[in-house]
Scaffold this active site. Structure first.
Site, short mmCIF file in Angstrom:
data_model
loop_
_atom_site.label_atom_id
_atom_site.label_comp_id
_atom_site.label_asym_id
_atom_site.label_seq_id
_atom_site.Cartn_x
_atom_site.Cartn_y
_atom_site.Cartn_z
N LYS A 222 0.94 -1.26 0.03
CA LYS A 222 -0.15 0.04 -0.09
C LYS A 222 0.96 1.07 -0.05
O LYS A 222 1.49 1.53 0.99
CB LYS A 222 -0.93 -0.12 1.23
CG LYS A 222 -1.92 1.18 0.92
CD LYS A 222 -2.63 1.86 2.21
CE LYS A 222 -1.52 3.09 2.67
NZ LYS A 222 -1.58 4.11 2.06
N GLU A 428 9.34 16.01 15.29
CA GLU A 428 9.96 16.05 14.03
C GLU A 428 9.43 17.12 13.16
O GLU A 428 8.36 17.12 12.81
CB GLU A 428 9.96 14.67 13.61
CG GLU A 428 10.91 14.06 12.54
CD GLU A 428 10.52 12.63 11.87
OE1 GLU A 428 9.53 12.32 12.30
OE2 GLU A 428 11.58 12.22 11.25
N PHE A 430 10.12 17.93 10.01
CA PHE A 430 10.05 17.25 8.73
C PHE A 430 9.72 18.46 7.54
O PHE A 430 8.91 18.27 6.72
CB PHE A 430 8.81 16.34 8.68
CG PHE A 430 8.94 14.96 7.86
CD1 PHE A 430 9.74 14.02 8.66
CD2 PHE A 430 8.43 14.65 6.82
CE1 PHE A 430 10.06 12.91 8.09
CE2 PHE A 430 8.87 13.31 6.14
CZ PHE A 430 9.65 12.41 7.03
#
Ligand code: SIN
Length: 526
Positions: A222, A428, A430
């Protein structure tokens, strides 16, 4: 409104400028030909058979059973690249059945046979690295050079595990009774559910599927709904390489439905996931019901420690690489730059100069090294972390806001005087934001670095060999870069301590995650 209009105009102009300079060939592209407009690129990829929009179940490309589709966008300009099948539980159950049926014949092939087919797949990935790179830039946004680099990196896992397929050895154990013989066999776990993120649309798949297939497992993949096109192109090449129908299946669309179907099925014997810690915890809990094996590669909060005795050039190069790779969107990106007080001013000033020069833009444009963030939610998150730090006394040294290009572009940013208690150092980010924390002693740096629930990657910059060993051993992280900001490779184990995950990917250790150990005791052998 006016500003928004100007942004749109600029993007359209850029796009047409790009469109004019292109003509595409399927197999080998020159660098100039790659800066093509999205439309001609998409139609050429279609005619190569590398723009697949259906799911792959039992070797057949299939639409969602209810005909639903989901749009895939180019984050650099918001345009729709393609609409792909939006699948759910019914398609996932069929994909699991296909993988289950394919398991016995695939696992019974000789290791050499599986190895050859994986090698063919590797060759095809490399042969099509330009087109795969273009797909990655289109749907994920990273600069084309970095995207083609990802194809090489992603393919390297298939090559490595094609070789390792032939080295799944067992053991003979000296028996405690003379008429007995004791053996250890290693056998594939079975059907594996592979759930992957958008930041490396190819490499995070191959790092899991390579060892799984090498061991004799079959997979249901997926991919992220933001970046399914690269996954589908790679699956098409897997089919072409002689990997039999049903061994590798791809379903995408409704993530909760697909995820639940994989978790609930007793035919799925393992879940492997790369992504957020929050989702990883849910998958781990969901896998408990059927007691599946689980490998998790989750979020990080990487410290990058620059000591007074570091070589400034080496520390700058390494910090830039680890912070701004993929515009800060990797789990191993430096999330906190810890700089010792004696080198703080020198380092932050040189770092600021370097970051100011990073060219931001559409990944197909010449010289661009920072692409867009994946979506608006990512930009909002990054910006809220920056605003939080500012409100608590941190200082913006470079950037600090959305980029004038609009869409999901964010300015490469450095924030000084950050404290480890601030949100930006706890979670985080990101994104392309480097928070810099000042420290005094080695002990303090280690304490700050380890003061987190994450434990994926850490970096240290020092010219002292003794300190390198001491600090590398003290850091509670699965990966430590010493005077190096780029540590990922197919030959080394990738994975984290604490809440950064379970298990290791890549390297000889990566195979164990897909194997069961069977002990065979043979009696009456005297
Ligand atoms: C990740 O961000 O999860 C992977 C990064 C890498 O493989 O270097």
């Amino acid at each position: 409104m006016m500003k928004r209009m100007m942004m749109l105009t600029r993007t359209v102009v850029n796009r047409f400028t790009i469109v004019q300079s292109h003509s595409l060939r399927c197999h080998s592209q020159s660098r100039r030909q790659m800066s093509m407009g999205s439309e001609s690129l998409v139609s050429r990829l279609k005619s190569c058979g590398l723009l697949q929009t259906k799911g792959l179940i039992g070797g057949k490309w299939v639409d969602a059973y209810d005909g639903r589709t989901i749009e895939v966008h180019n984050p650099a300009n918001g345009q729709v690249i393609a609409s792909v099948a939006c699948m759910g539980d019914k398609e996932t159950k069929d994909a699991i059945s296909a993988a289950y049926d394919a398991f016995a014949p695939w696992s019974k092939l000789t290791a050499a046979d599986r190895s050859n087919r994986l090698r063919n797949w590797y060759n095809l990935l490399i042969q099509h690295k330009e087109e795969l790179g273009q797909l990655i830039t289109l749907e994920q946004g990273k600069p084309i050079k970095e995207a083609i680099g990802e194809v090489g990196y992603g393919a390297s896992f298939i090559e490595f595990f094609a070789e390792e397929a032939k080295r799944v050895y067992g053991d003979i154990i000296p028996a405690t009774l003379s008429d007995r013989r004791l053996f250890v066999l290693k056998q594939p776990v079975g059907v594996v559910g592979v759930v992957t993120p958008w930041n490396f649309p190819l490499a995070m798949i191959t790092r899991k599927v390579g060892p799984a297939l090498a061991c004799g497992c079959t997979v249901v993949i997926k991919p992220s709904e933001f970046t399914p096109l690269t996954a589908l192109a790679a699956a098409e090449l897997a089919l072409q390489s002689g990997i039999p129908p049903g061994v590798l299946n791809v379903v995408m669309g409704d993530a909760p439905k697909i995820g639940n179907s994989l978790l609930e099925s007793s035919q799925v014997r393992k879940i492997t996931f790369t992504g957020s810690t929050a989702v990883g915890k849910k998958l781990m809990a969901g896998a408990a019901e059927t007691v599946k094996k689980v490998s998790l590669e989750l979020g990080g909060n990487a410290p990058c420690i620059v000591f007074d005795d570091a070589d400034l050039e080496v520390a700058l190069k390494g910090s830039l690489a680890t912070k701004f790779r993929n515009s800060g969107q990797t789990c191993v990106c430096a999330n906190r730059i810890l700089v010792q007080e004696g080198i703080y001013e020198k380092f932050t000033s040189a770092f600021s100069n370097a970051v100011q020069d990073l060219k931001v833009g559409n990944g197909f444009s010449e010289g661009v090294v920072q692409g867009p963030l994946i979506n608006e939610a990512a930009v909002q998150k990054v910006d809220s972390f920056v605003q939080d730090a500012i409100s608590k006394g941190a200082k913006v040294l470079v950037g600090g806001k959305r980029h004038s290009l609009g869409f999901t572009f964010y300015e490469p940013t450095i924030i000084g005087d950050v404290k480890n208690e601030m949100l930006i150092a706890r979670q985080e980010v990101f994104g392309p934001v480097a928070p810099v924390i000042r420290f005094k002693t080695e002990e303090e740096a280690i304490q700050i670095a380890n003061d987190t629930n994450a434990g994926l990657a850490a970096y240290i910059f020092t010219n002292s060999m003794k300190r390198s060993w001491r600090v590398a051993e003290a850091l509670e992280y699965g990966i430590v870069g010493v005077n190096e900001g780029l540590v990922s490779t197919e030959v080394a184990p990738f994975g984290g301590y604490k809440q950064s995950g379970l298990g290791r990917e890549g390297s000889k250790y990566g195979l164990d995650e897909y194997l069961e150990i069977k002990y065979v005791c043979m009696g009456n052998m005297g």
